[in-house]
Structures are given as C-alpha cells and as structure tokens.
Write a protein that holds these residues in place. Structure first.
Motif, PDB file in Angstrom:
ATOM      1  N   GLY A  43       0.834  -1.207   0.000  1.00  0.00           N
ATOM      2  CA  GLY A  43       0.000   0.000   0.000  1.00  0.00           C
ATOM      3  C   GLY A  43       0.862   1.248   0.000  1.00  0.00           C
ATOM      4  O   GLY A  43       0.554   2.237   0.662  1.00  0.00           O
ATOM      5  N   GLY A  46      -0.600   4.820  -0.862  1.00  0.00           N
ATOM      6  CA  GLY A  46      -1.657   5.425  -0.050  1.00  0.00           C
ATOM      7  C   GLY A  46      -1.124   6.418   0.962  1.00  0.00           C
ATOM      8  O   GLY A  46       0.065   6.777   0.949  1.00  0.00           O
ATOM      9  N   MET A 236      -5.971  11.657   5.789  1.00  0.00           N
ATOM     10  CA  MET A 236      -5.922  10.193   5.626  1.00  0.00           C
ATOM     11  C   MET A 236      -6.587   9.788   4.312  1.00  0.00           C
ATOM     12  O   MET A 236      -7.137  10.622   3.601  1.00  0.00           O
ATOM     13  CB  MET A 236      -6.691   9.519   6.783  1.00  0.00           C
ATOM     14  N   ILE A 240     -11.016   5.622   5.421  1.00  0.00           N
ATOM     15  CA  ILE A 240     -10.840   5.831   6.865  1.00  0.00           C
ATOM     16  C   ILE A 240     -11.355   7.219   7.275  1.00  0.00           C
ATOM     17  O   ILE A 240     -11.844   7.400   8.394  1.00  0.00           O
ATOM     18  CB  ILE A 240      -9.369   5.592   7.299  1.00  0.00           C
TER      19      ILE A 240
HETATM   20  P1  NAD Z   1      -5.326   4.771   1.241  1.00  0.00           P
HETATM   21  O1  NAD Z   1      -6.603   4.527   0.547  1.00  0.00           O
HETATM   22  O2  NAD Z   1      -4.715   6.119   1.207  1.00  0.00           O
HETATM   23  O3  NAD Z   1      -4.219   3.735   0.692  1.00  0.00           O
HETATM   24  C1  NAD Z   1      -4.481   2.364   0.554  1.00  0.00           C
HETATM   25  C2  NAD Z   1      -3.340   1.665  -0.153  1.00  0.00           C
HETATM   26  O4  NAD Z   1      -3.750   0.320  -0.413  1.00  0.00           O
HETATM   27  C3  NAD Z   1      -2.974   2.266  -1.502  1.00  0.00           C
HETATM   28  O5  NAD Z   1      -1.602   2.060  -1.759  1.00  0.00           O
HETATM   29  C4  NAD Z   1      -3.809   1.441  -2.481  1.00  0.00           C
HETATM   30  O6  NAD Z   1      -3.246   1.455  -3.766  1.00  0.00           O
HETATM   31  C5  NAD Z   1      -3.712   0.076  -1.834  1.00  0.00           C
HETATM   32  N1  NAD Z   1      -4.864  -0.789  -2.143  1.00  0.00           N
HETATM   33  C6  NAD Z   1      -6.173  -0.463  -2.085  1.00  0.00           C
HETATM   34  N2  NAD Z   1      -6.935  -1.512  -2.436  1.00  0.00           N
HETATM   35  C7  NAD Z   1      -6.076  -2.529  -2.716  1.00  0.00           C
HETATM   36  C8  NAD Z   1      -6.253  -3.868  -3.126  1.00  0.00           C
HETATM   37  N3  NAD Z   1      -7.473  -4.397  -3.350  1.00  0.00           N
HETATM   38  N4  NAD Z   1      -5.158  -4.648  -3.306  1.00  0.00           N
HETATM   39  C9  NAD Z   1      -3.915  -4.132  -3.093  1.00  0.00           C
HETATM   40  N5  NAD Z   1      -3.686  -2.860  -2.713  1.00  0.00           N
HETATM   41  C10 NAD Z   1      -4.753  -2.072  -2.530  1.00  0.00           C
HETATM   42  O7  NAD Z   1      -5.535   4.273   2.749  1.00  0.00           O
HETATM   43  P2  NAD Z   1      -4.735   4.714   4.052  1.00  0.00           P
HETATM   44  O8  NAD Z   1      -5.411   5.872   4.680  1.00  0.00           O
HETATM   45  O9  NAD Z   1      -3.267   4.778   3.761  1.00  0.00           O
HETATM   46  O10 NAD Z   1      -5.045   3.468   5.020  1.00  0.00           O
HETATM   47  C11 NAD Z   1      -4.416   2.222   4.832  1.00  0.00           C
HETATM   48  C12 NAD Z   1      -4.765   1.338   6.031  1.00  0.00           C
HETATM   49  O11 NAD Z   1      -4.205   1.936   7.195  1.00  0.00           O
HETATM   50  C13 NAD Z   1      -6.263   1.214   6.300  1.00  0.00           C
HETATM   51  O12 NAD Z   1      -6.548  -0.054   6.782  1.00  0.00           O
HETATM   52  C14 NAD Z   1      -6.526   2.254   7.382  1.00  0.00           C
HETATM   53  O13 NAD Z   1      -7.619   1.918   8.217  1.00  0.00           O
HETATM   54  C15 NAD Z   1      -5.233   2.182   8.156  1.00  0.00           C
HETATM   55  N6  NAD Z   1      -4.891   3.408   8.893  1.00  0.00           N
HETATM   56  C16 NAD Z   1      -4.743   4.577   8.218  1.00  0.00           C
HETATM   57  C17 NAD Z   1      -4.430   5.737   8.909  1.00  0.00           C
HETATM   58  C18 NAD Z   1      -4.208   7.045   8.188  1.00  0.00           C
HETATM   59  O14 NAD Z   1      -3.890   8.029   8.840  1.00  0.00           O
HETATM   60  N7  NAD Z   1      -4.334   7.122   6.876  1.00  0.00           N
HETATM   61  C19 NAD Z   1      -4.292   5.698  10.292  1.00  0.00           C
HETATM   62  C20 NAD Z   1      -4.432   4.484  10.942  1.00  0.00           C
HETATM   63  C21 NAD Z   1      -4.717   3.329  10.231  1.00  0.00           C
END
Ligand code: NAD
Ligand code: MG
Length: 427
Positions: A43, A46, A236, A240
């Motif tokens: 990821g 993201g 974020m 989320i």
């Molecule tokens: P985001 O949507 O910004 O990024 C998600 C990443 O996963 C991207 O790289 C995307 O290309 C990849 N992805 C999405 N669907 C996919 C799939 N089917 N197969 C493979 N890769 C895939 O999300 P984020 O905000 O970075 O959050 C990522 C995780 O971290 C989530 O589970 C979220 O709950 C958790 N989280 C995020 C934060 C935050 O501040 N952003 C904080 C705590 C926890």
C-alpha cells in the motif's frame, strides 16, 4: 530481531498458553535492530504508504527497499520505484501489468500484477513490512508476511477486525512480531509496558469525534460526501476519513485493540478528544493512567514501528502544549454514532460478527461514496447485515483466512441485497 520477536506480549501479561496470545512484543526485553533493514511497503501509494516512504527517505543509509505495492496507481508506484529502487513492484489491478512494465523500463526492477503478486511482494524476505493496504483486501498479503515470521507494522486494522484471533495465532506460531501502527494502538503499545496483566484495569483509545462531533442526529443523517471528507485533524485515505466521520473507525479500533492486546470488550473504553494529542491511555490498578501524546501526524507512530526496538529521529513537529493551551475530553455518544455501539455488540458476539461488521461497513461506505445511500444509512446497513447474520444458523469458528474471507463475502452479498431497502428507508 529474532530474540525480540520470540517474546510475546502474553508473557508480559502472564497469560497461560490456553489464553488468547498476542504477538505484539515486549518493549523492555528489546534486541537491537539490524544496521540496514530491508523494507517492504504494502500500500505504498496510499496515505500511510506516503508517510512511511517519507520516513525511509529521511535515512536512506538505514533502509533497503525490497518490495512496493499499490492498487492501480501505476504512475505513482513507478515514481516511488525509481526513487527507492526496490527489487520487486506489484500492482493489484492485473490489467495494469504492461503499463507498470513500461513505466519501469530500463530499471531492472522485477514487476508483477494481481492479488498473487501483492502476496508475493509480502512473502519476499524483508525484515520489516508495512501492512497498509486498505480494507479486507489487506488480509492475505499481511498473512503472507506474518507466516514467514517477519516484523509487521500493522496499519491495516480491517485484517484484524476480519480475522483477528486467527491472525494473531498465525503470528505467534510463525514467530512474527506485530507492531501496532495505528496511532491509538501504538500509544497503547507504548503505555502498556508500564505494568503487567494483573495490574491492568482498562485501556482508553481517543477519538477526535470527526467533523460531525457537535452535529445533531438529523444533520448527520443528511451529511454530504464533501462534509464527511473534511476531517478536523488528520489527513488520511478516503475510506478511513469517512469511517472517522461515522465513528465506525473507532468501532474498528475497539475491535483491533481487543485482538492485538487480548483484551475483553469491557477493558476498552473510547474517549472523545477533539485535539487528537493524547492518542491512547492505560489505567492500572493503583489508578495511575499512562498516556502517549504527540501531534496528529502518522509519521510518529510509524517512526516508532520503524525504529523499534530502538527509537529513530522523526521529522514530525515537536509537541508544543503551551501553544495548544487546552486538551478537552468528552464521553462518546453511542446514539448519534451507532457504529460505535455496533462494534461493541459485534465484539461481544465473537469473531464472525466482527468480520460481518467490517464487510458491511465497506459496502456501506462504497455505496455512500457512490451516492446510493445517505450518510445515516451507513450504520443502518451495518446493523441490518449483522442482524441478518445473527439470525442465520451455521456459524462455524474461523480457522483460516479462507473461512474469514468466506464470511466477508457472504456479508458483502447480504449487505448488497439489503442496500436498496435501506436506501429507501428514512432514519
Ligand atoms: P489509502 O486509501 O490512502 O491507501 C491504501 C493503499 O492500499 C494504496 O496504496 C492502495 O493502492 C492500496 N490498495 C487499495 N486496495 C487494494 C487492493 N485491493 N489490493 C492491493 N492494494 C490495494 O488508505 P490509508 O489511509 O493509507 O489506510 C491504509 C490502512 O491503514 C487502512 O486499513 C486504514 O484503516 C489504516 N490506517 C490509516 C491511517 C491514516 O492516517 N491514513 C491511520 C491508521 C490506520
Ligand atoms: Mg487510529
């Protein structure tokens, strides 16, 4: 890392082998991290991926990147690959393989596409893996890293909510080391080593309350996508951010805390704290409450995971409490934010119910983004899907990722079936 990874949080808490165990390690008995760490970021394109790459960028001599993955943003992924020279890059969308190959032409970097390539990336021999795919799609890749005994910084809370017991058992069996990257859980991880299991009374995770903290229920019901995406403190990913507005994110985090640290639902409290400075607290029997504080910047908990068992120099702003002035706290409102109530109910029901909670929420959020349901209907769809699942017989325990994924699929189908009637129903 092997000696630290072999020490379980369960040892600290004196749990017997029959009790729930956690592969979250003990801070006190630390080993020293390898001089140069090999890193994989699942990821990478993201929001969490971006924060992680920023930390790696800050100390290139300490890290070698093994693999990077993304969903469909090939150009963003290729840009990162050209900068960090990983050995392998994978994109989840199988139709994008040629585009990725062309974007990496001349670099000598191997690439793959599809779910199997994401799993291959996770299975490659990196010391430290950031699991930051969003949603239940992150489960199998995270398990591939866990099964080879890696140190896994876990941002993807959905994989614990979907299959928490099984995930933690597999981690324990493989000798993997799970480092909580979610800010609240990372705070608990840092605070928990101040006491032992018998001395623990409860943990408290904080919630900003999101953009609708002070809104009336009728206004929350009608909130638009743009309003839901305006988080007051954190920047974020889209899913989320919407979960934060509905407080489903906090519900997911209550479940996450239960599985990560082997805690009962009654040992986990939520406290609304609009400034997002105190991230988590642990109350011990002598009534000491140990908290972790920091600016709302995910690079802080990620840096803790990246440095662990040492601490690295982080690029985030120093905390200036005098400038912030006051920190305030409120009890959560389970009526205006029913997603939080449903999380406790699902957790008390057991494994499969939390899988259903997560799956139904993913369907509901996608439907809200697509304009098919109102904001208030997100929790109603989750509740209706949970009710339907509870009424169904034949609930066998989860013993494999495929079991969890089967329930996840079943719940998604049920939620999709219920969606039209929920969409029509007013609150
Ligand atoms: P985001 O949507 O910004 O990024 C998600 C990443 O996963 C991207 O790289 C995307 O290309 C990849 N992805 C999405 N669907 C996919 C799939 N089917 N197969 C493979 N890769 C895939 O999300 P984020 O905000 O970075 O959050 C990522 C995780 O971290 C989530 O589970 C979220 O709950 C958790 N989280 C995020 C934060 C935050 O501040 N952003 C904080 C705590 C926890
Ligand atoms: Mg969090």
């Amino acid at each position: 890392m092997a000696s630290a990874a072999a020490l379980w949080f369960g040892d600290l808490f004196g749990l017997s082998s029959g009790d729930k165990m956690s592969a979250v390690p003990l801070r006190n008995n630390k080993a020293t991290a390898a001089a140069v760490r090999s890193i994989t970021v699942l990821g990478a394109t993201g929001s969490i991926g971006d924060s992680t790459m920023d930390l790696l960028r800050g100390a290139p001599e300490r890290y070698r990147v093994e693999a990077l993955t993304g969903n469909s943003n090939v150009q963003g992924l290729a840009k990162l690959a050209r900068e960090f020279s990983p050995r392998f890059v994978a994109v989840a969308d199988p139709a994008r393989l040629n585009e990725l190959r062309e974007a990496l032409a001349g670099t000598g970097i191997a690439c793959g596409a599809g779910e199997s390539a994401i799993i291959e990336a996770a299975a490659r021999p990196a010391d430290w893996v950031m699991a930051a795919v969003s949603g239940a799609a992150g489960l199998k890749p995270a398990l591939a890293a866990v099964d080879r005994g890696a140190t896994v910084a876990l941002a993807n809370k959905e994989c614990l909510v979907c299959a928490g017991d099984m995930f933690m058992q597999r981690a324990t069996k493989a000798g993997a080391c799970i480092l909580p990257a979610d800010s609240e859980h990372n705070a608990l991880f840092q605070a928990l080593s101040s006491g032992n299991r018998e001395e623990l009374v409860r943990v408290i995770i904080t919630a900003s309350g999101g953009p609708f903290r002070t809104w009336k229920a009728a206004d929350i019901e009608q909130a638009t996508l743009a309003q839901a995406l305006k988080h007051p403190n954190w920047s974020m990913g889209q899913k989320i951010t919407i979960d934060s507005a509905s407080m489903m994110n906090k519900g997911l985090e209550v479940i996450e805390a239960s599985y990560l640290f082997a805690l009962a639902p009654d040992e986990i409290d939520v406290l609304v704290h609009p400034q997002s400075i105190v991230h988590g607290m642990v109350e011990f029997s002598d009534r000491s409450v140990v908290a972790q504080l920091g600016a709302p910047d995910m690079r802080i908990p990620i840096a803790h995971c990246l440095g662990w068992p040492d601490r690295i120099k982080g690029p985030s702003a120093r905390l200036d409490l005098a400038k912030i002035g006051s920190l305030t706290f409120e009890a959560p409102d389970f009526t205006r934010f029913p997603g939080l109530r449903l999380a406790y109910e699902a957790l008390r029901t057991g494994h499969g119910a939390t899988t259903v909670y997560n799956a139904a929420n993913e369907v509901a959020v996608a439907a809200f983004i697509a304009g098919e349901i109102r904001f208030g209907a997100i929790a109603r769809l989750v509740e209706a899907t949970l009710d339907a699942w509870m009424r169904a017989t034949n609930k066998s325990p989860l013993s494999s990722a495929d079991d969890a994924i089967a329930i996840d699929h079943e719940a998604r189908n049920k939620a999709a079936t219920l969606l039209p009637q929920i969409a029509l129903k007013a609150s």
